[in-house]
Design an enzyme around this catalytic site. Structure first.
Site, short mmCIF file in Angstrom:
data_model
loop_
_atom_site.label_atom_id
_atom_site.label_comp_id
_atom_site.label_asym_id
_atom_site.label_seq_id
_atom_site.Cartn_x
_atom_site.Cartn_y
_atom_site.Cartn_z
NE ARG A 101 -21.18 -4.66 5.34
CZ ARG A 101 -20.54 -4.97 4.22
NH1 ARG A 101 -20.60 -4.17 3.18
NH2 ARG A 101 -19.85 -6.08 4.13
CE LYS A 137 -4.18 1.64 2.37
NZ LYS A 137 -5.10 1.37 3.50
CD GLU A 163 -19.52 -3.88 8.66
OE1 GLU A 163 -18.78 -2.99 8.18
OE2 GLU A 163 -19.69 -5.00 8.11
#
Length: 624
Positions: free
Chosen positions: A396, A283, A368
């Site tokens: 969600r 990254k 979640e």
């Protein structure tokens, strides 16, 4: 003209000589740093997938082959390769979306930016093509190791594993991070794959042999990937998880070695069924300020100085800061407080609590649903969990909120960051559904702070509730100066008083300043207006009902769906209590909102003092 200028389509990329690909990758990175530093956006993730995206487009034939990016924030390189070079208005009104967008290009497939859904999308697309007799068309899902922690991804893998003939390639973009380092059992497994040096040496030799003498290389590769598990585990002892599911596995591959990635993808494409290609990337690759940013490798940035990576303007105090600081204070006072995050420790403001009380923080990954049910278990065990997520991600876990938390009277506090209109991140990031879904949950209590001071006060009130879920919601961005109440009416704060009012204006959370602006304009037209902040907006307070008995009109202003928010709840409550006042609701229309600034979105949907006041005056005149 630079190389990038000549890449107007995937076909143009395929025609580029192989010895120019490194130059193209360098040019793309320079373009990203220069462009995104001016507009803001997801810089680090896109710097990490340059070679990977180039390889995907050289091996597969988009749009005939579908490319599905999980979350989609890493699709900038894909946009460039498919001819979208104007990044001057990235994430701004009229400019490119920060995520894939079907309206922009036929090469974009999935534009929802909620994580862990790519494998389900990809299986569906691939299966549809097989059923249509188009099995020669491939589907490629690009999913990060962070998104792979989500339960939905594993539900999809469970099904993909039995689809033996599906033309599906799953690229695991493993950079060891989501926003922050990926943790958990999957992270440990991928780390083991990365560090199995004996396997890498044999595989590297195999690739070299394959390049020089195809027959020997082919035999070696098939030996490594076709032998029985016992022998295979001697060579690649941690590889079994994917292959034991029934899927082929290729890797790990250096994601910044474009020829190696191409070779791995071509082998995966040649398989007759689903195949996982494990690619290791970095990254922020190629940009030192991103690599030096240990916290999140410049995952998402505002406008920055491209030379230093530092912001041009130091932002003020944001809503999240208020929550962050108060959680630390509460942690010192209550040893039963436990914080839960879904792979977003820093963005939701739990990093301070984590630094002070590391043993009382749980990062569940992008899961979640698990977070909410686990929180219910913690509550049963005597703890008070605080689940901090973006408002849009509460969607969600609705079933868990309803059936695990609320049904069991669990004392769990949900803190919803970026509630209401967020703007530039587009339709799937606006937190405009949370009040609607919470409004149908029995026993749930929801607070909407109007300023930073109220965030702190109402968080304290929320964690005192131990027999039902509580919710605290606040918006994205800088928090303004406190709005002081002129008096209290029971539990309701009166922000603007009036003698013998004919209009009661109810401001919900961050819309209180807008309500005060509307009141000023109505009073200029001869009306007497009372402005209140209920603070706790669900259930509707008896104090709001008592105030409504003395007025002819009640106006509710909120940044949630107008069809199922606080305005509707107030109207229903007043009807039940036989209060004759007419209720006028103002909120977000039931539609997906295009990316733009928060102010531009609010103006477009009419949630400004001028527009609301004009409409209220029109309605009042019509009823006189």
């Amino acid at each position: 003209m630079g190389l990038l200028d000549s890449i107007t389509s995937p076909r143009a990329l395929k025609e580029l000589p192989e010895d120019r690909l490194d130059d193209l990758a360098a040019e793309i990175r320079s373009f990203l740093v220069e462009s995104v530093s001016k507009t803001g956006g997801h810089l680090g993730p896109n710097l990490g997938v340059v070679e990977l995206t180039i390889a995907i487009h050289r091996v597969f034939d988009s749009p005939s082959d579908a490319i599905v990016f999980d979350t989609g924030h890493q699709s900038y390189v894909h946009k460039l390769i498919t001819g979208r070079h104007d990044f001057s208005k990235l994430k701004k009104q009229g400019g490119l979306s920060g995520y894939p967008s079907r309206a922009e290009s036929e090469h974009d497939v999935v534009e929802s930016s909620h994580a862990s859904s790519s494998l389900s999308w990809a299986e569906g697309i691939a299966k549809a093509r097989v059923l249509a007799g188009e099995s020669q068309r491939h589907t490629v899902a690009v999913i990060g190791d962070g998104a792979l922690t989500g339960g939905m991804a594993w539900e999809a893998l469970n099904n993909v594993a039995v689809e033996r003939d599906l033309p599906l390639v799953i690229v695991v973009n493993d950079n060891e991070r989501s926003y922050a380092p990926t943790i958990g059992g999957l992270a440990d497994h991928l780390a083991a794959l990365r560090t199995t040096r004996s396997y890498e040496r044999v595989l590297d030799w195999g690739k070299t042999t394959l390049h020089n003498t195809p027959v020997v290389g082919e035999l070696l590769y098939e030996t490594l990937h076709g032998v029985k598990k016992g022998v295979k585990d001697i060579v690649a002892p941690q590889q079994g998880m994917f292959e034991d599911l029934g899927m082929k596995y290729v890797g790990p591959v250096d994601g910044h070695d474009e020829p190696a990635v191409e070779q791995a993808l071509r082998r995966a494409r040649a398989y007759d069924g689903p195949c996982i290609v494990h690619v290791i990337t970095q990254k922020g690759r190629g940009y030192q300020p991103a690599l030096d940013d240990v916290a999140d490798h410049m995952h998402g940035i505002g406008k920055i100085n491209p030379e230093t990576g530092l912001p041009f303007e130091v932002s003020g105090r944001i809503w999240t800061d208020e929550f962050n600081d108060e959680m630390v204070r509460l942690g010192a006072e209550r040893d039963d407080l436990v914080a839960i995050t879904a792979a977003m420790m820093i963005p939701v403001g739990l990093d301070g609590f984590a630094a002070a009380y590391p043993e009382r923080v749980v990062d569940v990954g992008i899961a979640e649903q698990h977070a909410v049910t686990m929180a219910s278990g913690l509550a049963f065990g005597g703890m008070h969990p605080v689940v901090a997520v973006y408002a849009t991600f509460l969607n969600r876990a609705f079933d868990q909120l309803l059936m695990d938390a609320a049904l069991h009277h669990a004392g769990v506090t949900f803190v919803l960051d970026r509630a209401g209109v967020t703007g530039s991140d587009g339709p799937s990031h606006n937190g405009m559904w949370d009040i609607s879904i919470c409004s149908i949950v029995p026993g749930l209590r929801l607070a909407a702070p109007r300023d930073g001071e109220q965030v702190r006060l109402q968080l304290r009130e929320a964690v005192e509730v131990d027999d039902a879920p509580t919710v605290l919601r606040f918006p994205k961005g800088d928090v303004g100066d406190p709005l002081s109440a002129v008096r209290q009416h029971g539990a309701v704060d009166v922000l603007h008083d009036a003698e013998q009012p004919d209009v009661l204006l109810v401001g919900v959370g961050s819309m209180c300043p807008t309500a005060l602006g509307v009141a000023e304009k109505l009073e200029a037209q001869g009306h007497s207006v009372l402005v209140v902040d209920p603070r706790w907006v669900l259930p509707v307070s008896a104090d709001v009902v008592s105030l409504a008995r003395s007025v002819a009109h009640v106006v509710v202003i909120e940044d949630n769906l107008v069809t199922s928010g606080i305005g509707v709840a107030v109207a229903q409550t007043l009807q039940t209590e036989r209060v004759p006042a007419a209720v006028h609701t103002f909120g977000i229309p039931k539609q997906f909102l295009d990316h733009a600034s928060r102010g531009q979105v609010l103006e477009a949907i009419g949630l400004t003092p001028d527009v609301i006041a004009t409409e209220v005056m029109s309605r009042l005149s019509a009823q006189e």
